[in-house]
Scaffold this motif. Structure first.
Motif, PDB file in Angstrom:
ATOM      1  N   SER A  19     -10.422   5.955   1.769  1.00 41.37           N
ATOM      2  CA  SER A  19      -9.333   5.379   0.970  1.00 41.37           C
ATOM      3  C   SER A  19      -9.822   4.229   0.099  1.00 41.37           C
ATOM      4  CB  SER A  19      -8.202   4.893   1.875  1.00 41.37           C
ATOM      5  OG  SER A  19      -7.557   5.985   2.480  1.00 41.37           O
ATOM      6  N   ASN A  38     -14.268   3.034   4.006  1.00 46.80           N
ATOM      7  CA  ASN A  38     -13.551   4.245   4.375  1.00 46.80           C
ATOM      8  C   ASN A  38     -13.221   4.999   3.084  1.00 46.80           C
ATOM      9  OD1 ASN A  38     -10.983   3.322   3.314  1.00 46.80           O
ATOM     10  ND2 ASN A  38     -10.747   2.093   5.160  1.00 46.80           N
ATOM     11  N   THR A  56      -1.435  11.731  -0.872  1.00 45.61           N
ATOM     12  CA  THR A  56      -2.158  12.892  -0.376  1.00 45.61           C
ATOM     13  C   THR A  56      -2.826  13.544  -1.570  1.00 45.61           C
ATOM     14  OG1 THR A  56      -0.526  13.220   1.371  1.00 45.61           O
ATOM     15  CG2 THR A  56      -1.927  15.093   0.831  1.00 45.61           C
ATOM     16  N   ARG A  87       0.818   5.391   0.463  1.00 45.13           N
ATOM     17  CA  ARG A  87       0.025   6.503   0.967  1.00 45.13           C
ATOM     18  C   ARG A  87       0.137   7.676  -0.005  1.00 45.13           C
ATOM     19  NH1 ARG A  87      -1.691   7.518   6.233  1.00 45.13           N
ATOM     20  NH2 ARG A  87      -2.277   9.683   6.544  1.00 45.13           N
ATOM     21  N   LEU A 134     -12.106   5.641  -2.717  1.00 41.67           N
ATOM     22  CA  LEU A 134     -11.332   6.277  -3.787  1.00 41.67           C
ATOM     23  C   LEU A 134     -10.542   5.254  -4.598  1.00 41.67           C
ATOM     24  CD1 LEU A 134     -10.079   9.515  -2.008  1.00 41.67           C
ATOM     25  CD2 LEU A 134     -11.739   9.359  -3.883  1.00 41.67           C
ATOM     26  N   ALA A 135     -10.042   4.209  -3.945  1.00 37.75           N
ATOM     27  CA  ALA A 135      -9.327   3.158  -4.679  1.00 37.75           C
ATOM     28  C   ALA A 135     -10.267   2.468  -5.660  1.00 37.75           C
ATOM     29  CB  ALA A 135      -8.722   2.144  -3.714  1.00 37.75           C
ATOM     30  N   VAL A 187       0.854  -1.184   0.000  1.00 42.15           N
ATOM     31  CA  VAL A 187       0.000   0.000   0.000  1.00 42.15           C
ATOM     32  C   VAL A 187       0.887   1.229   0.000  1.00 42.15           C
ATOM     33  CG1 VAL A 187      -1.718   1.289   1.321  1.00 42.15           C
ATOM     34  CG2 VAL A 187      -1.840  -1.201   1.237  1.00 42.15           C
TER      35      VAL A 187
END
Length: 74
Positions: free
Chosen positions: A30, A28, A7, A5, A33-34, A3
């Motif tokens: 993340s 969540n 921004t 990270r 959006l993935a 993974v």
């Protein structure tokens, strides 16, 4: 799975909509959006396939596009 990270910056209204959509989908932000990024990349791949086909065979006719829409829309 590795993974990374990231921004990102979003317009306030878009950020609110994303949070609400993720919440509604039980994810969540993340993960939501993935999933959105995966769909966008898949759409890009499909556009490339269609463009290659049309380059070889010519553009789809209005009737062919209407038949495809009927299949997709059910």
């Amino acid at each position: 799975m590795a993974v990374e990270r990231l921004t990102v910056s979003l317009e306030s209204e878009l950020a609110i909509a994303v949070r609400e959509a993720a919440d509604a989908d039980g994810q969540n932000v993340s993960a939501w959006l993935a999933d959105a990024a995966r769909r966008q990349l898949a759409n890009r791949g499909l556009r490339d396939i269609v463009a290659a086909w049309e380059h070889q065979h010519g553009a789809f006719s209005v009737d062919e596009l209407a038949a495809a829409r009927t299949l997709v829309d059910g």
